[in-house]
Write a protein that holds these residues in place. Sequence first.
Motif, PDB file in Angstrom:
ATOM      1  N   TYR A  86       0.805  -1.185   0.000  1.00 32.55           N
ATOM      2  CA  TYR A  86       0.089   0.112   0.111  1.00 32.55           C
ATOM      3  C   TYR A  86       0.955   1.249  -0.074  1.00 32.55           C
ATOM      4  O   TYR A  86       1.975   1.343   0.858  1.00 32.55           O
ATOM      5  CB  TYR A  86      -0.931  -0.208   1.353  1.00 32.55           C
ATOM      6  N   VAL A  87       0.461   2.437  -0.711  1.00 32.35           N
ATOM      7  CA  VAL A  87       1.313   3.319  -1.032  1.00 32.35           C
ATOM      8  C   VAL A  87       0.345   4.508  -0.493  1.00 32.35           C
ATOM      9  O   VAL A  87      -0.738   4.971  -1.083  1.00 32.35           O
ATOM     10  CB  VAL A  87       1.751   3.887  -2.508  1.00 32.35           C
ATOM     11  N   PRO A  88       0.756   5.383   0.824  1.00 29.94           N
ATOM     12  CA  PRO A  88      -0.018   6.220   1.438  1.00 29.94           C
ATOM     13  C   PRO A  88      -0.252   7.541   0.523  1.00 29.94           C
ATOM     14  O   PRO A  88       0.651   7.677  -0.325  1.00 29.94           O
ATOM     15  CB  PRO A  88       0.649   6.770   2.530  1.00 29.94           C
ATOM     16  N   ALA A  89      -1.506   8.123   0.488  1.00 33.89           N
ATOM     17  CA  ALA A  89      -1.831   9.175  -0.168  1.00 33.89           C
ATOM     18  C   ALA A  89      -0.548  10.371  -0.060  1.00 33.89           C
ATOM     19  O   ALA A  89      -0.456  11.150  -0.917  1.00 33.89           O
ATOM     20  CB  ALA A  89      -3.312   9.570  -0.288  1.00 33.89           C
ATOM     21  N   CYS A  90      -0.266  10.266   1.073  1.00 38.61           N
ATOM     22  CA  CYS A  90       0.694  11.511   1.421  1.00 38.61           C
ATOM     23  C   CYS A  90       2.236  11.351   0.954  1.00 38.61           C
ATOM     24  O   CYS A  90       2.928  12.120   1.027  1.00 38.61           O
ATOM     25  CB  CYS A  90       0.718  11.666   3.080  1.00 38.61           C
ATOM     26  N   ASP A  91       2.055  10.304   0.096  1.00 35.73           N
ATOM     27  CA  ASP A  91       3.844   9.839  -0.450  1.00 35.73           C
ATOM     28  C   ASP A  91       3.729  10.979  -1.855  1.00 35.73           C
ATOM     29  O   ASP A  91       3.298  10.280  -2.818  1.00 35.73           O
ATOM     30  CB  ASP A  91       3.616   8.392  -0.647  1.00 35.73           C
ATOM     31  N   ILE A  92       4.252  12.003  -1.475  1.00 35.65           N
ATOM     32  CA  ILE A  92       4.211  12.965  -2.787  1.00 35.65           C
ATOM     33  C   ILE A  92       5.259  12.790  -3.574  1.00 35.65           C
ATOM     34  O   ILE A  92       5.286  12.652  -4.863  1.00 35.65           O
ATOM     35  CB  ILE A  92       4.022  14.482  -2.042  1.00 35.65           C
ATOM     36  N   ASN A  93       6.593  12.328  -2.853  1.00 34.73           N
ATOM     37  CA  ASN A  93       7.725  12.375  -3.667  1.00 34.73           C
ATOM     38  C   ASN A  93       8.834  11.636  -2.832  1.00 34.73           C
ATOM     39  O   ASN A  93       8.632  11.474  -1.716  1.00 34.73           O
ATOM     40  CB  ASN A  93       8.401  13.859  -4.437  1.00 34.73           C
ATOM     41  N   VAL A 152       9.323  13.917   0.627  1.00 30.15           N
ATOM     42  CA  VAL A 152       7.993  14.175   1.235  1.00 30.15           C
ATOM     43  C   VAL A 152       6.953  13.016   0.979  1.00 30.15           C
ATOM     44  O   VAL A 152       6.483  12.788  -0.037  1.00 30.15           O
ATOM     45  CB  VAL A 152       7.179  15.613   0.688  1.00 30.15           C
ATOM     46  N   GLY A 153       6.540  12.481   2.287  1.00 25.99           N
ATOM     47  CA  GLY A 153       5.927  11.357   2.382  1.00 25.99           C
ATOM     48  C   GLY A 153       5.674  10.681   3.536  1.00 25.99           C
ATOM     49  O   GLY A 153       6.396  10.957   4.627  1.00 25.99           O
ATOM     50  N   CYS A 154       4.600   9.841   3.809  1.00 23.56           N
ATOM     51  CA  CYS A 154       4.784   9.040   5.104  1.00 23.56           C
ATOM     52  C   CYS A 154       5.146   7.589   5.183  1.00 23.56           C
ATOM     53  O   CYS A 154       5.343   7.052   6.145  1.00 23.56           O
ATOM     54  CB  CYS A 154       2.993   8.944   5.503  1.00 23.56           C
ATOM     55  N   GLY A 155       5.172   6.996   3.980  1.00 24.98           N
ATOM     56  CA  GLY A 155       5.331   5.719   3.795  1.00 24.98           C
ATOM     57  C   GLY A 155       6.858   5.275   4.300  1.00 24.98           C
ATOM     58  O   GLY A 155       7.140   4.362   5.290  1.00 24.98           O
TER      59      GLY A 155
END
Length: 236
Positions: A82-89, A92-95
């Motif tokens: 699963y790739v969290p929606a907040c994984d922008i680049n 910047v991201g949560c994963g």
Amino acid sequence: MPDEPVEAVGTEGDADDTDDEYADEFPVATSSLGRGQPSEHEQAGGTRREYAILTIVAGVLGVLAAIELMLDYLRVLADPNYVPACDINPLVGCGMFLGSWQSSVLGIPNTVIGMVAFPVLITTGILLLVRLRLPRWYWRGLLVGATFGIGFVTWLQYQAITQIRALCPYCLVVWLVMIPFFVHTVARAMQNGSLPVPDGVRAFVVPNRWLITVIWYLLVVAAAAFGLGADWLTVF
């Protein structure tokens, strides 16, 4: 001064009249927020609306950030791909945070701590907003909690910048609210005597609490800018 019980003190207008009655004892009580001198209401464990609203906002934003992180944490547990929606680049991201040991440094997910702690801020802010006076032991407990919180956040900032080398959007929200909450809690504790300090220290910290907050923000931004260095190029 002995601990005061929690008590209602009437309306905002009544409180202002009460403060005027103490003008001889506290010459600058009517401008206590600006000069650091506590009013009678603040000495008794109350506070002005500014701190109450700040505490409620910090608590609400903190709870929302903690919930979102917890949901993503559960999704990652259920599906490692699963790739969290907040994984922008890559920067910047949560994963990358959810999969690190720093996300559960105390043996439980950090998000659980946030989901337990931030509602306390909301409750405290509401009590103060309706002009209840909180006992000194409560203020001291709040100060201990704020100190632990800012210490934990500072450690996480260091880990994010130097070890994980990325920024979590929801973590940034927690950083955003914890800094002013800590600074303002220290200022209020100085005013009501829960944190005994020399008059000169109180006279500096209380009126400059927002300046201290802004400087703290700038230091964190500078640390992220220089600490992540060339990693910023991955954003563009």
